[in-house]
Design an enzyme around this catalytic site. Sequence first.
Site, PDB file in Angstrom:
ATOM      1  N   ASN A   1       7.228  12.669   6.469  1.00  0.00           N
ATOM      2  CA  ASN A   1       7.162  12.918   4.954  1.00  0.00           C
ATOM      3  C   ASN A   1       8.734  13.154   4.551  1.00  0.00           C
ATOM      4  O   ASN A   1       8.744  13.929   3.614  1.00  0.00           O
ATOM      5  CB  ASN A   1       6.382  13.876   4.688  1.00  0.00           C
ATOM      6  CG  ASN A   1       5.710  13.769   3.202  1.00  0.00           C
ATOM      7  OD1 ASN A   1       5.837  12.779   2.819  1.00  0.00           O
ATOM      8  ND2 ASN A   1       5.482  14.839   2.800  1.00  0.00           N
TER       9      ASN A   1
ATOM     10  N   LEU B   1      -5.102   3.347  -1.525  1.00  0.00           N
ATOM     11  CA  LEU B   1      -6.621   3.507  -1.217  1.00  0.00           C
ATOM     12  C   LEU B   1      -7.220   4.428  -1.684  1.00  0.00           C
ATOM     13  O   LEU B   1      -6.751   5.473  -2.237  1.00  0.00           O
ATOM     14  CB  LEU B   1      -6.361   3.919   0.431  1.00  0.00           C
ATOM     15  CG  LEU B   1      -5.874   2.969   1.443  1.00  0.00           C
ATOM     16  CD1 LEU B   1      -6.014   3.589   2.898  1.00  0.00           C
ATOM     17  CD2 LEU B   1      -6.588   1.523   1.458  1.00  0.00           C
TER      18      LEU B   1
ATOM     19  N   CYS C   1       8.541   3.707   0.129  1.00  0.00           N
ATOM     20  CA  CYS C   1       7.837   2.340   0.065  1.00  0.00           C
ATOM     21  C   CYS C   1       7.212   2.156  -1.228  1.00  0.00           C
ATOM     22  O   CYS C   1       7.444   0.921  -1.550  1.00  0.00           O
ATOM     23  CB  CYS C   1       6.318   2.237   1.079  1.00  0.00           C
ATOM     24  SG  CYS C   1       6.863   2.570   2.553  1.00  0.00           S
TER      25      CYS C   1
ATOM     26  N   GLY D   1       3.835   0.139   5.008  1.00  0.00           N
ATOM     27  CA  GLY D   1       5.337   0.390   5.525  1.00  0.00           C
ATOM     28  C   GLY D   1       5.133   0.956   6.806  1.00  0.00           C
ATOM     29  O   GLY D   1       4.596   1.906   7.179  1.00  0.00           O
TER      30      GLY D   1
ATOM     31  N   LEU E   1      -1.768   9.349   6.208  1.00  0.00           N
ATOM     32  CA  LEU E   1      -2.252   8.552   7.312  1.00  0.00           C
ATOM     33  C   LEU E   1      -1.241   7.832   8.028  1.00  0.00           C
ATOM     34  O   LEU E   1      -0.284   7.444   7.467  1.00  0.00           O
ATOM     35  CB  LEU E   1      -3.280   7.769   6.915  1.00  0.00           C
ATOM     36  CG  LEU E   1      -4.697   8.392   6.037  1.00  0.00           C
ATOM     37  CD1 LEU E   1      -5.592   7.290   5.545  1.00  0.00           C
ATOM     38  CD2 LEU E   1      -5.333   9.511   6.806  1.00  0.00           C
TER      39      LEU E   1
ATOM     40  N   ASP F   1       8.159   9.017   9.400  1.00  0.00           N
ATOM     41  CA  ASP F   1       9.247   9.847   9.009  1.00  0.00           C
ATOM     42  C   ASP F   1       8.899  11.230   8.570  1.00  0.00           C
ATOM     43  O   ASP F   1       9.731  12.147   8.385  1.00  0.00           O
ATOM     44  CB  ASP F   1       9.988   9.247   7.569  1.00  0.00           C
ATOM     45  CG  ASP F   1       8.911   9.425   6.538  1.00  0.00           C
ATOM     46  OD1 ASP F   1       7.668   9.346   6.792  1.00  0.00           O
ATOM     47  OD2 ASP F   1       9.502   9.288   5.416  1.00  0.00           O
TER      48      ASP F   1
ATOM     49  N   LEU G   1       0.956  -1.127   0.073  1.00  0.00           N
ATOM     50  CA  LEU G   1      -0.140  -0.030   0.081  1.00  0.00           C
ATOM     51  C   LEU G   1       0.908   1.294  -0.024  1.00  0.00           C
ATOM     52  O   LEU G   1       1.667   1.425   0.924  1.00  0.00           O
ATOM     53  CB  LEU G   1      -0.974   0.035   1.221  1.00  0.00           C
ATOM     54  CG  LEU G   1      -1.893  -1.056   1.201  1.00  0.00           C
ATOM     55  CD1 LEU G   1      -2.781  -1.024   2.487  1.00  0.00           C
ATOM     56  CD2 LEU G   1      -2.728  -1.330   0.229  1.00  0.00           C
TER      57      LEU G   1
END
Length: 355
Positions: free
Chosen positions: A189, A209, A195, A183, A223, A187, A163
Amino acid sequence: MDSVTKDEKEETQASATMSKKQLRRQQRQEKWLSIKADVRAKEKQRKKRKRREALERGDVMAPTRKKLRTNTMAKSSCKTSVVIDCSLDSYMGEKDITKLVKQIQFCYSSNRRAQNPMQFHVTGVHGQTKARLESIGDYQNWDVNFTSKDYHEVFEKENIVYLSSESENTLQELDPNKAYIIGGLVDHNHHKGLCHSLAIEKGVGHARLPISEFLDMKTRKVLTINHVFDILLKYTEMKNWSQAFCSVIPQRKGAHVKQDVESSSQTDKQESETSSQTDKQESETSSQTDILLQESETRSKSGTQEYETSPQTGTQDCESSSQTGTQECEFSSQTDIQECESSSQTGTQEYETSS
C-alpha cells in the site's frame, strides 16, 4: 598410506578451523545424506498407502500430474481472459519482486487445477521480474501466455477492464470478450491508487470487485494478486460473487456475507425447493394419471377381445346346432320311410293270406 594420511590431516586441519556451529551443520548434512534414500523410499510408500486408503473411503482425490498436463487453456470452455500486468517493475524492490513471482506461481497452480481454466496472460515481463522467473526454472513451458508486450498492445482498448479498488465502476459479471487486468504490484500500500491512475491515463476501462455489495469485512479490502485471480476463477465456476468471495478470502480478514444477501439467497433457495417439490408432485400426479390411462386402455382392449370372441363362439354354436338338427331331420325321415315300407309289406302279406 601417505595419501590417506595426507587426506586425514587435511580434514583434521579443516575441522580445526571450523566453528562448533559449522561442525554440527556438517554432521547433520552427512547424517542426512546417509539416510536420505531410506527416508525418501518410506515417504513414497506412505503416500501410496495414504492414496489407497483415500480411494477406499471414496474421497475426492487431487488430479494427477498426467491429468494436469492434459488440462490446458486451449481445451477449456472458459474463454475469459485474465492478465497480470508486470510492467510495474520499477515500483518494487527485490523482495517484492520475489513475492510477485510467487503469487504468479499460485495463480498458475490454481488455474491448471480448475476444471475449465481461464485464459491466463502475464504481460510486460522484463527486468527484475523476468530475471526472477528465469531463476526458478523453465517458466516458458507453463500453460501461461508470457509476453514482454504491454497489455494494451495485446488486447483491443475497448475490451480492457483494469481491476482497481479505487474505481467507481462495479464489476457485475465477467464477459468472455473482455480482458481483466490485475496490477502486478506488491507494494504494501505504498503506492495507493497507482493502478487506477495508470488505467485513466491510458484511457482503458476500469472496475472494482463487488466486495462491498456482498461482504462485510473487518479489515481493509486489499487482496493479493492470487486472491483476486482465484475469486475470478471461482466466479467462472459458481456464477455467484458471495460464494466466490467466501471460498477465497482468508478468515483472518473477518469477512462474512451481508444479511440482506443471506436472506435473498435463502429466499431463492426456498423458492427453488418449493419449485422442485411442486415439480415432483406434478410428476407424481402425471405418473398416476398415466397409470390410470394404461389400466383403462387395458380394460378396453380386454372388453373388445371378449366381444370378438363371443360372436365367434355363438356362430360356432349355431353352426353346430344346425348340423345336429339336419342330421336329426335326415335320420327321422329315413326312419319314417322304413316304417312305411315295412307297414306296406305287412299289409300286402295279410291281404294275400286272406285271399
